[in-house]
Write an enzyme that holds these catalytic residues in place. Structure first.
Site, mmCIF file in Angstrom:
data_model
loop_
_atom_site.group_PDB
_atom_site.id
_atom_site.type_symbol
_atom_site.label_atom_id
_atom_site.label_comp_id
_atom_site.label_asym_id
_atom_site.label_seq_id
_atom_site.Cartn_x
_atom_site.Cartn_y
_atom_site.Cartn_z
ATOM 1 C CG ASP A 274 -1.930 1.016 1.309
ATOM 2 O OD1 ASP A 274 -2.259 1.581 0.259
ATOM 3 O OD2 ASP A 274 -2.424 1.299 2.422
ATOM 4 C CD GLU B 233 -0.272 5.667 -3.728
ATOM 5 O OE1 GLU B 233 0.230 5.863 -2.614
ATOM 6 O OE2 GLU B 233 -1.042 4.728 -3.972
ATOM 7 C CG ASP C 107 -7.972 5.108 0.906
ATOM 8 O OD1 ASP C 107 -7.899 3.861 0.937
ATOM 9 O OD2 ASP C 107 -7.110 5.853 1.392
HETATM 10 C C1 GLC Z 1 -4.484 3.432 3.002
HETATM 11 C C2 GLC Z 1 -5.127 2.299 2.229
HETATM 12 C C3 GLC Z 1 -6.189 1.645 3.082
HETATM 13 C C4 GLC Z 1 -5.580 1.180 4.401
HETATM 14 C C5 GLC Z 1 -4.910 2.348 5.119
HETATM 15 C C6 GLC Z 1 -4.170 1.906 6.367
HETATM 16 O O1 GLC Z 1 -5.378 4.457 3.163
HETATM 17 O O2 GLC Z 1 -5.651 2.721 1.001
HETATM 18 O O3 GLC Z 1 -6.775 0.579 2.393
HETATM 19 O O4 GLC Z 1 -6.556 0.622 5.209
HETATM 20 O O5 GLC Z 1 -3.995 2.977 4.250
HETATM 21 O O6 GLC Z 1 -3.164 1.014 6.061
#
Ligand code: GLC
Length: 811
Positions: free
Chosen positions: A407, A410, A490
């Site tokens: 995650d 980017e 998100d």
């Molecule tokens: C980011 C991700 C989300 C995750 C969060 C905490 O916002 O997109 O899916 O739950 O980080 O890790």
């Protein structure tokens, strides 16, 4: 200025200096690529494969021939081009495509086999008139629709839109947010006549694509830096375009079967006991599921590759106990490594020792704030750094963790207006066929997530050489489908997102990313109403990745939340997903060979619907799963009224009742418990007995649902679901066909491919649309017990496991 015609014979380039404009030429010559310099700009045209033309342009000389998306083996393959010259024009023919170069302006036009222009560049060398980057204009036909570009909001058709490629953390994005998390500068243009071609701009810098928004009927491609390097693929069908794009950037590998099961996630299940409770509830509620995710709070102070020992005292035991219940663990591992010198934090210490982290131009370590607070960032553009990263997974894979979630790649940085790292942060590229060199983050930004997921994927393959890795990434670049599945980030719990999410996933599928999902129920915003959550489970059950996930500090949104009637509906749809797994898995296996996605807009299977005009021939709100199932949710789910579904033709079947429909239009009165699904006449759809997890082998028979019609066929595919054995022939693939005969139906089982053995004990054949007559069935010389299911208008025949041969059913 002399022109250069460059011939490459067996890899050696012989540059011929010719005064091209002088001699009228008619002779055709075979060349591997064509190079021409004019006005300080050098152009190269080549054909990496038949039906694919590659164009590169550089100031003075050609840019470096290297790519994060297209492997060297593909770029270097080179099909010979037939070169013809007449006056100021040179024509280069590759298969059915012709690239026509205007030698004065360096404009390139790509024509199909009928001499029709697919792509007409209007800029030529003027595209490089600025001091850096490029601006290329081209003609866009009025009746072309545009699809692709990966993860974008807006409508399904990109025509009339303008989009930026810049990987961005886009919390609570809206219909108007652009850019989002991924950059896939590839699109497909499809005319109303169903004729398609595609263009892939292989440039990871910040780029822009405008489809007639700034200028009517004009496509413009702009880039802030890097090479003008693009591929035109000639189709001619939409599926051909996807096959050609997969030839360039690769198809996703066949993912583990369990990744097609239901996945339950939340930020966060915080303790061992909480994870166990989720598992127990899934099982006690008889909600089939394969995966539980653990988000950042399983870690010690949100530090990647640590486990909070107080909350999770024995992760291996947790993983083992869950596995016994058919549940696998997927853990988040973000790319930011806590900036924690002298604290015994191994990823930091080993990373520093090997100098893996990104630095500023003055050599100072770059640090930015993310979940762990101050963090440092691996330079994934270096192969040794990717290896170091991959090895970090040793502990977690040894603990029995099945998959990983990359995650924030980017990369997302908190507390800065740009939401990412400064663009002058220095990468030191050392990878593939790139010349080792320093490069700014401006060049590498859009590939950071792709390279992060590549490092994870390749690391997992090294650690567990015979297991299919499962990696879920948020950010990526073209070609990233070779390494990871993805999700749309998100999103928000709203009806609008439920609808928009479908088009996002359709376009991701048309951009190579066949394994993609949205957070079911919505990630952020207001808690979803029971209706919204139920509808989301219904639609999610037909999406390639089916993962329920939600933000921290929100009310629970697992499938059992809310009124019992709702839970029953959700259970029914999750169960239906599991029954359909043989069909979904066969579609996934086809994807791994062809690049054709699991989730498809109707026009991909039936390009002729586009000729009907408006809103993609009235199919804009529909989607198909594989070649045979058409799902038609309400176009206005927030205020459902009656609506009409237009099917691609007559003779379709209702999936739920098995009944053949009259005509090609169906009027629907929405009911919460149902989601209209239709089956193509000519489909043979495989289903299996219900299991609570793909880890449990179904017992009994495989169902073959035959829906007689033209081009009647279906595919049986099975393997062990987790290993790479299928690449060594340990699979079973079999085509089944049907034809209508004067007295009934004949089902033909083609010979099997592969050495795999099936789980099923035999087959149950259900022939739908049977009108009248008590059936009799034969397989070769033997007669078989056949019964009539009058309610469903179906014949049922119990068959042995048919390795080949035919079955005939007569009235
Ligand atoms: C980011 C991700 C989300 C995750 C969060 C905490 O916002 O997109 O899916 O739950 O980080 O890790």
């Amino acid at each position: 200025m002399p022109n250069k015609l460059c011939r490459v014979w067996s890899g050696r380039c012989i540059a011929l200096l010719l005064a091209m404009s002088a001699a009228p030429l008619v002779r055709a010559d075979a060349v591997d690529r064509y190079v021409l310099s004019r006005g300080g700009v050098t152009l190269e045209v080549s054909a990496p494969a038949s039906g694919i033309v590659r164009v590169r342009m550089g100031r003075g000389r050609l840019p470096e021939d290297a790519s994060w998306a297209v492997p060297a083996s593909v770029r270097r393959a080179g099909q010979p081009l037939q070169l013809r010259r007449s006056g100021a024009r040179v024509e280069l023919v590759s298969g059915s495509l012709t690239a026509r170069v205007d030698t004065a302006t360096l404009r390139v036009e790509v024509l199909d086999g009928n001499g029709q222009a697919l792509f007409s560049d209007l800029s030529g060398r003027a595209a490089l008139a600025g001091t850096r980057g490029f601006e290329l204009r081209a003609r866009l036909r009025g009746d072309d629709h545009v699809f692709g570009l990966g993860d974008k909001t807006g409508g399904l058709d990109r025509k009339g839109g303008s989009f930026v490629m810049w990987n961005s953390d886009a919390y609570k994005f809206t219909q108007a947010t652009d850019p989002l998390y991924k950059s896939v500068p590839f699109f497909m243009a499809v005319s109303d006549a169903g004729k398609a071609w595609g263009l892939f701009l292989d440039n990871p810098w910040r780029t822009r694509m405008d489809f007639g928004r700034a200028e009517r009927d004009t496509l413009s491609l702009g880039g802030e830096g890097g090479a003008l390097d693009y591929y035109v693929v000639g189709g001619p069908t939409p599926k051909d375009v996807l096959r050609q794009y997969a030839q360039l950037t690769g198809a996703p590998p066949l993912m583990p079967l369990w990744s097609l099961g239901f996945q339950q996630s939340k930020w966060s299940y915080r303790t061992d006991a909480e994870v166990r409770a989720i598992a127990a509830r899934l099982r006690s509620e008889q909600l089939p599921a394969d995966v539980i995710y653990m988000d950042i709070d399983y870690q010690d102070r949100a530090r990647p590759f640590t486990v909070n020992g107080a909350a999770f005292p024995d992760l291996p035991k947790l993983a083992r106990d869950l596995r016994e219940q058919g549940l696998r663990l997927v853990l988040i591992t973000d790319p930011h490594i806590a900036n924690a010198p002298g604290q015994g934090y191994a990823p930091y210490d080993t990373g520093m020792a090997r100098d893996v982290f990104l630095r500023r131009p003055d050599g100072a370590l770059y640090a930015g704030d993310v979940w762990p607070g101050s963090a440092v960032f691996p330079d994934f553009s270096r192969e040794p750094v990717r290896r170091w990263w991959g090895d970090l997974y040793t502990g977690l894979t040894n603990a029995g963790v099945a998959g990983f979630w990359n995650d924030m790649n980017e990369p997302a940085i908190f507390n800065v207006p740009s939401k990412t790292m400064p663009l002058d942060v220095v990468h030191r590229i050392d990878s593939d066929d790139f010349a080792p060199r320093r490069a700014s983050h401006a060049e590498l930004h859009n590939v950071y997530g792709q390279l992060n997921s590549r490092a994870t994927f390749e690391g997992l393959l090294r650690l567990q050489p015979d297991q299919r890795p499962f990696v879920l990434t948020r950010a990526s670049y073209a070609g990233g489908q070779r390494y990871a599945a993805t999700w749309t980030g998100d999103n928000v719990s709203s009806w609008q997102h439920l609808k928009m999410g479908v088009q996002q996933l359709l376009n991701l599928g048309l951009s190579g990313f066949a394994y993609a999902g949205n957070d079911v129920g919505g990630y952020a915003g207001e808690t979803p109403s029971p209706e919204l959550l139920t509808r989301w489970f219904q639609i999610g059950a037909f999406m390639p990745l089916f993962r329920s996930h939600a933000e921290t500090h929100r009310a629970d949104q697992e499938p059992w939340v809310g009124p019992a009637a709702h839970v029953a509906i959700r259970r029914h749809f999750i169960a239906e997903r599991y029954r359909l797994l043989p069909y979904l898995y066969a579609t996934a296996e086809e994807n791994s060979r062809t690049g054709i996605p699991l989730l498809r807009p109707v026009f991909l299977n039936f390009p002729e619907v586009l000729a009907k005009g408006d809103r993609l021939g009235a199919t804009e709100d529909q989607f198909m799963v594989g070649g045979d199932l058409l799902v038609a949710p309400s176009p206005t789910p927030e205020s459902p009224g009656d609506y009409t579904v237009e099917l691609p033709g007559p003779g379709w079947f209702d999936y739920w009742t098995g009944q053949r429909l009259d005509g090609a239009k169906v009027s629907i009165t929405p009911r919460l418990e149902s989601l209209p699904v239709f089956v193509r006449p000519g489909a043979i759809v495989t289903r299996q007995p219900l299991v609570q997890s793909t880890a449990f082998v179904p017992t009994g028979r495989l169902e073959l649902h035959v829906y007689p019609g033209a081009d009647c066929r279906g595919e049986l595919y099975a393997d062990d679901g987790v290993s790479l054995g299928y690449r060594r022939g340990e699979f079973l693939r079999q085509t089944v066909r049907c034809e209508q005969t004067a007295e009934g139906v004949r089902i033909r089982f083609e010979p099997r491919e592969g050495s795999g053995t099936p789980w099923w004990s035999g087959l149950t054949l259900l022939v739908h649309g049977w009108s009248g007559g008590v059936p009799k069935a034969w397989a070769g010389m033997d007669s078989l017990p056949a019964s009539l299911d009058a309610d469903r208008g179906a014949v049922q025949v119990l068959l042995p496991d048919m390795r080949g041969g035919a079955v005939e059913i007569r009235r």
